[in-house]
Design a protein around this motif. Structure first.
Motif, mmCIF file in Angstrom:
data_model
loop_
_atom_site.group_PDB
_atom_site.id
_atom_site.type_symbol
_atom_site.label_atom_id
_atom_site.label_comp_id
_atom_site.label_asym_id
_atom_site.label_seq_id
_atom_site.Cartn_x
_atom_site.Cartn_y
_atom_site.Cartn_z
ATOM 1 N N ARG A 288 0.827 -1.102 -0.135
ATOM 2 C CA ARG A 288 0.033 -0.001 0.051
ATOM 3 C C ARG A 288 0.877 1.324 0.226
ATOM 4 O O ARG A 288 0.474 2.222 -0.621
ATOM 5 C CB ARG A 288 -0.971 -0.067 1.188
ATOM 6 C CG ARG A 288 -2.004 -1.105 1.116
ATOM 7 C CD ARG A 288 -2.941 -0.762 0.121
ATOM 8 N NE ARG A 288 -4.126 -1.959 0.466
ATOM 9 C CZ ARG A 288 -5.444 -1.642 0.310
ATOM 10 N NH1 ARG A 288 -5.877 -0.293 -0.050
ATOM 11 N NH2 ARG A 288 -6.193 -2.358 0.517
ATOM 12 N N ARG A 289 1.988 1.203 0.666
ATOM 13 C CA ARG A 289 2.795 2.431 0.903
ATOM 14 C C ARG A 289 3.338 2.716 -0.575
ATOM 15 O O ARG A 289 3.234 3.888 -1.022
ATOM 16 C CB ARG A 289 3.927 2.186 1.672
ATOM 17 C CG ARG A 289 5.115 3.322 1.864
ATOM 18 C CD ARG A 289 6.161 3.055 2.758
ATOM 19 N NE ARG A 289 7.072 1.982 2.153
ATOM 20 C CZ ARG A 289 7.858 2.266 1.418
ATOM 21 N NH1 ARG A 289 8.088 3.457 0.978
ATOM 22 N NH2 ARG A 289 8.833 1.574 0.926
ATOM 23 N N ARG A 291 2.237 2.083 -3.373
ATOM 24 C CA ARG A 291 1.138 2.640 -4.428
ATOM 25 C C ARG A 291 0.544 3.870 -3.800
ATOM 26 O O ARG A 291 -0.298 4.460 -4.510
ATOM 27 C CB ARG A 291 0.162 1.772 -4.433
ATOM 28 C CG ARG A 291 0.512 0.281 -4.819
ATOM 29 C CD ARG A 291 -0.411 -0.898 -4.820
ATOM 30 N NE ARG A 291 -1.631 -0.580 -5.820
ATOM 31 C CZ ARG A 291 -2.514 -1.300 -5.474
ATOM 32 N NH1 ARG A 291 -2.628 -2.201 -4.677
ATOM 33 N NH2 ARG A 291 -3.674 -1.072 -6.503
ATOM 34 N N GLY A 292 0.987 4.556 -2.499
ATOM 35 C CA GLY A 292 0.583 5.851 -2.448
ATOM 36 C C GLY A 292 -0.557 5.879 -1.481
ATOM 37 O O GLY A 292 -1.057 6.889 -1.034
ATOM 38 N N ASP A 293 -0.818 4.890 -1.074
ATOM 39 C CA ASP A 293 -2.149 4.683 0.092
ATOM 40 C C ASP A 293 -1.639 4.984 1.491
ATOM 41 O O ASP A 293 -1.539 3.770 2.338
ATOM 42 C CB ASP A 293 -2.817 3.585 -0.317
ATOM 43 C CG ASP A 293 -4.146 3.266 0.472
ATOM 44 O OD1 ASP A 293 -4.452 4.201 1.387
ATOM 45 O OD2 ASP A 293 -5.124 2.558 0.123
ATOM 46 N N ALA A 294 -1.301 6.032 1.864
ATOM 47 C CA ALA A 294 -0.696 6.047 3.183
ATOM 48 C C ALA A 294 -1.563 5.609 4.368
ATOM 49 O O ALA A 294 -1.196 5.228 5.357
ATOM 50 C CB ALA A 294 -0.272 7.460 3.300
ATOM 51 N N THR A 295 -3.050 5.827 4.356
ATOM 52 C CA THR A 295 -3.592 5.815 5.219
ATOM 53 C C THR A 295 -3.856 4.131 5.499
ATOM 54 O O THR A 295 -3.784 3.813 6.545
ATOM 55 C CB THR A 295 -5.261 6.208 4.766
ATOM 56 O OG1 THR A 295 -5.053 7.622 4.838
ATOM 57 C CG2 THR A 295 -6.143 5.718 6.018
ATOM 58 N N ALA A 296 -4.012 3.243 4.513
ATOM 59 C CA ALA A 296 -4.312 1.934 4.481
ATOM 60 C C ALA A 296 -2.706 1.301 4.863
ATOM 61 O O ALA A 296 -2.959 0.439 5.779
ATOM 62 C CB ALA A 296 -4.480 1.338 3.195
ATOM 63 N N ALA A 297 -1.745 1.864 4.514
ATOM 64 C CA ALA A 297 -0.354 1.457 4.856
ATOM 65 C C ALA A 297 0.036 1.671 6.288
ATOM 66 O O ALA A 297 0.384 0.845 7.026
ATOM 67 C CB ALA A 297 0.654 2.303 4.090
ATOM 68 N N ASP A 299 -2.351 1.688 8.719
ATOM 69 C CA ASP A 299 -3.140 1.005 9.479
ATOM 70 C C ASP A 299 -2.333 -0.651 9.429
ATOM 71 O O ASP A 299 -2.686 -1.094 10.308
ATOM 72 C CB ASP A 299 -4.592 0.679 8.749
ATOM 73 C CG ASP A 299 -5.475 0.002 9.628
ATOM 74 O OD1 ASP A 299 -5.725 0.267 11.003
ATOM 75 O OD2 ASP A 299 -6.079 -1.043 9.079
ATOM 76 N N GLN A 322 5.664 11.466 3.825
ATOM 77 C CA GLN A 322 4.696 12.370 4.513
ATOM 78 C C GLN A 322 5.514 13.544 4.695
ATOM 79 O O GLN A 322 4.834 14.649 5.233
ATOM 80 C CB GLN A 322 4.050 11.730 5.590
ATOM 81 C CG GLN A 322 3.113 10.742 5.198
ATOM 82 C CD GLN A 322 2.851 10.046 6.725
ATOM 83 O OE1 GLN A 322 3.325 10.031 7.648
ATOM 84 N NE2 GLN A 322 1.652 9.287 6.595
ATOM 85 N N PRO A 463 3.200 6.710 -6.951
ATOM 86 C CA PRO A 463 2.476 7.969 -6.710
ATOM 87 C C PRO A 463 3.367 9.078 -7.146
ATOM 88 O O PRO A 463 4.800 8.791 -7.427
ATOM 89 C CB PRO A 463 2.238 8.103 -5.498
ATOM 90 C CG PRO A 463 3.089 7.271 -4.805
ATOM 91 C CD PRO A 463 3.243 5.944 -5.574
#
Length: 551
Positions: A288-289, A291-297, A299, A322, A463
């Motif tokens: 996830r990180r 691919r740029g999905d910081a929120t899911a990463a 978690d 970030q 990203p």
């Protein structure tokens, strides 16, 4: 059906490796009346292979007790060994130790026999845990000798596994890895009990991960996947297979599939060790990180940490993404302190520390980290470690203004990553090479490297903020040199300042620390003879480095 007929049918199915029929048959026979110890043992093995693990463990326990009543210490010891291996592999140390002690006691007064080779496995494991690699290697060779004497493939595979791990621990990866390969070949070709095949596979993949041996990991992951596809999903080690597969997919740049495989493993906790669940969550976070999905990463990293897995270096790199430079530096520094004395564990963290330290304007830390990584790579000699070390050293040389030296090192790193088929690492190395070529005045080469890197990063789904500097503006041969001795990075900072960004906003956009941005601004003001941000913005507009605001 009479009990005798049911047992005959179950025994026949067992002999033909028809595991489902054997399991069902032995269960029916057991319901009809008492069974001998050997049939309980067969039920245990069949139940294991069809995924009924709790029933298998209970049947092994029943077999152990009946063998004891029948005064048959050798098969009783073998049942105890399998129970011990299972509990120790699953983290039930006290229970595993108890079964191990029973196996030792049962065989203590027995004449020379094949069963006496199996408790040696626990001696190997104990020595490896204590870091006594020479002792572990001696135990492992003794286990192999017994295995060859009696033609026992399980003993041979476990002994090869133990010696291979010990030699890797001694820094002799070139000697140890072929033994691990041979152990895997034995495990998958000689019909071993899955508890031994799984142990061999997981140990080999752990070593591949430690050494960054992506090629070997990918080859054996494919083999294990083909072998495990015919085994029910509830069988132990299936979760570990998925984690290792997810790790290989991530390194290959298949971030979407890697995340799905890891999340599947994390969502299927039946008969899966806590440490495997934690690793699955970490791998899901990494996918996830990237691919740029910081929120899911975040978690996934949090959940991995709750299960005891330090979510590094992923969490530190997420903080870098970030723009939280201080948090990133503190996280990776603490992770390295926690692994003091473990060179291979530290090697997995050093590339992140080099990247974070350079972004934070701390070349001294980056230099020391790259040097330690280079020393570890020289000791263990694996292709992945050598590629990581070359990339880290090249980045440090570039930051130190030694572009001539950085060029050769980074070209070597790029070639090694290409040979390992690690596209993300190739792209990141190409971005560094683009900066090197710019520093050397070779704008055509810089453009080619930058263009190739960004094409690959777009293809991977990285990203935009993770694509390093923007592609060179006008292509090779048409890009005007930067005025007044400005560097490409200084021009980027100036462009953001002209857009009205604060130092903090510039730092976040360019993945730098505020301290580094301030240093760049000081250099810009000195080179251009300016004293304010307003004057710097006017200079950027005048020289075409930034578009003036409309209206």
């Amino acid at each position: 059906m009479e009990t005798t007929d049911a047992l005959d049918a179950a025994r026949s199915a067992f002999g033909q490796r028809a595991w489902l029929d054997a399991w069902s048959g032995f269960r029916k026979a057991r319901e009809s009346g008492p069974m001998p110890a050997d049939d309980h043992d067969a039920l245990a093995q069949a139940a294991w292979r069809v995924g009924e693990i709790d029933e298998s463990l209970a049947a092994f326990t029943d077999a152990y007790r009946l063998y004891q009543r029948e005064a048959r210490p050798r098969p009783a010891a073998m049942a105890a060994v399998l129970l011990a291996v299972h509990h120790l592999e699953w983290g039930d140390g006290a229970i595993g130790s108890g079964w191990m002690s029973r196996a030792h006691r049962l065989l203590r007064d027995e004449a020379d026999c094949v069963e006496q080779g199996y408790p040696i496995y626990f001696d190997i494991a104990s020595a490896l845990t204590r870091g006594a690699n020479d002792e572990a290697a001696d135990h492992a060779r003794r286990m192999q000798t017994i295995g060859r004497r009696y033609g026992d493939a399980c003993l041979l595979a476990a002994g090869l596994l133990g010696e291979g791990r010990a030699l890797v621990g001694l820094g002799r990866a070139g000697d140890g890895l072929p033994l691990l390969d041979e152990a895997m070949l034995t495990a998958f070709s000689d019909g071993l009990h899955p508890i031994w095949s799984g142990a061999v596979f997981c140990n080999l993949m752990d070593v591949c991960h430690e050494l960054g041996d992506l090629t070997r990991a990918a080859e054996w992951a494919r083999t294990a996947t083909r072998w495990s596809d015919v085994v029910p999903a509830t069988v132990p080690y299936r979760g570990a297979w998925r984690v290792h597969r997810a790790r290989v997919l991530r390194m290959r740049g298949a971030w979407g599939p890697a995340g799905r495989v890891a999340e599947h493993a994390a969502g299927d906790p039946a008969h899966v060790r806590v440490c495997v669940l934690a690793e699955a969550l970490y791998e899901a976070g990494e996918a996830r990180r990237l691919r740029g999905d910081a929120t899911a990463a975040e978690d996934f990293f949090r959940r991995a940490h709750q299960l005891g897995r330090d979510p590094q270096p992923g969490l530190a790199l997420l903080r870098l993404d970030q723009g939280r430079m201080d948090a990133a530096a503190a996280s990776i520094r603490a992770a390295l302190v926690a692994e003091s004395g473990n060179a291979l564990a530290r090697a997995r963290l050093h590339p992140a520390q080099v990247e974070i330290a350079l972004a934070a304007g701390d070349p001294g830390t980056a230099r020391a980290s790259a040097a330690e990584l280079e020393a570890t790579a020289a000791t263990y000699g694996s292709s992945g470690l050598r590629a990581e070390a070359a990339q880290a050293l090249g980045a440090v040389l570039l930051a130190d203004g030694k572009a001539d030296d950085a060029l050769a090192v980074l070209r070597t790193a790029r070639r090694m990553w290409q040979e390992l088929d690690a596209p993300y690492a190739v792209a990141r190395t190409r971005l560094l090479l683009a900066e090197v070529y710019l520093a050397l005045g070779d704008e055509d080469a810089a453009h080619l490297e930058s263009e190739a890197a960004h094409d690959r990063l777009r293809g991977l789904g990285a990203p935009p903020h993770d694509r390093g500097t923007a592609p060179l503006r006008d292509g090779p041969g048409r890009r005007a040199p930067l005025p007044d001795g400005l560097t490409e990075r200084e021009a980027e900072v100036l462009r953001n300042v002209a857009a009205g960004d604060s130092n903090r906003q510039v730092a976040t956009a360019l993945r730098l620390s505020e301290k580094t941005v301030a240093r760049h601004l000081s250099n810009i003001f000195a080179k251009l003879g300016l004293s304010s941000r307003t004057a710097a913005a006017a200079y950027a507009f005048e020289h075409g480095l930034a578009a003036p605001p409309r209206g």
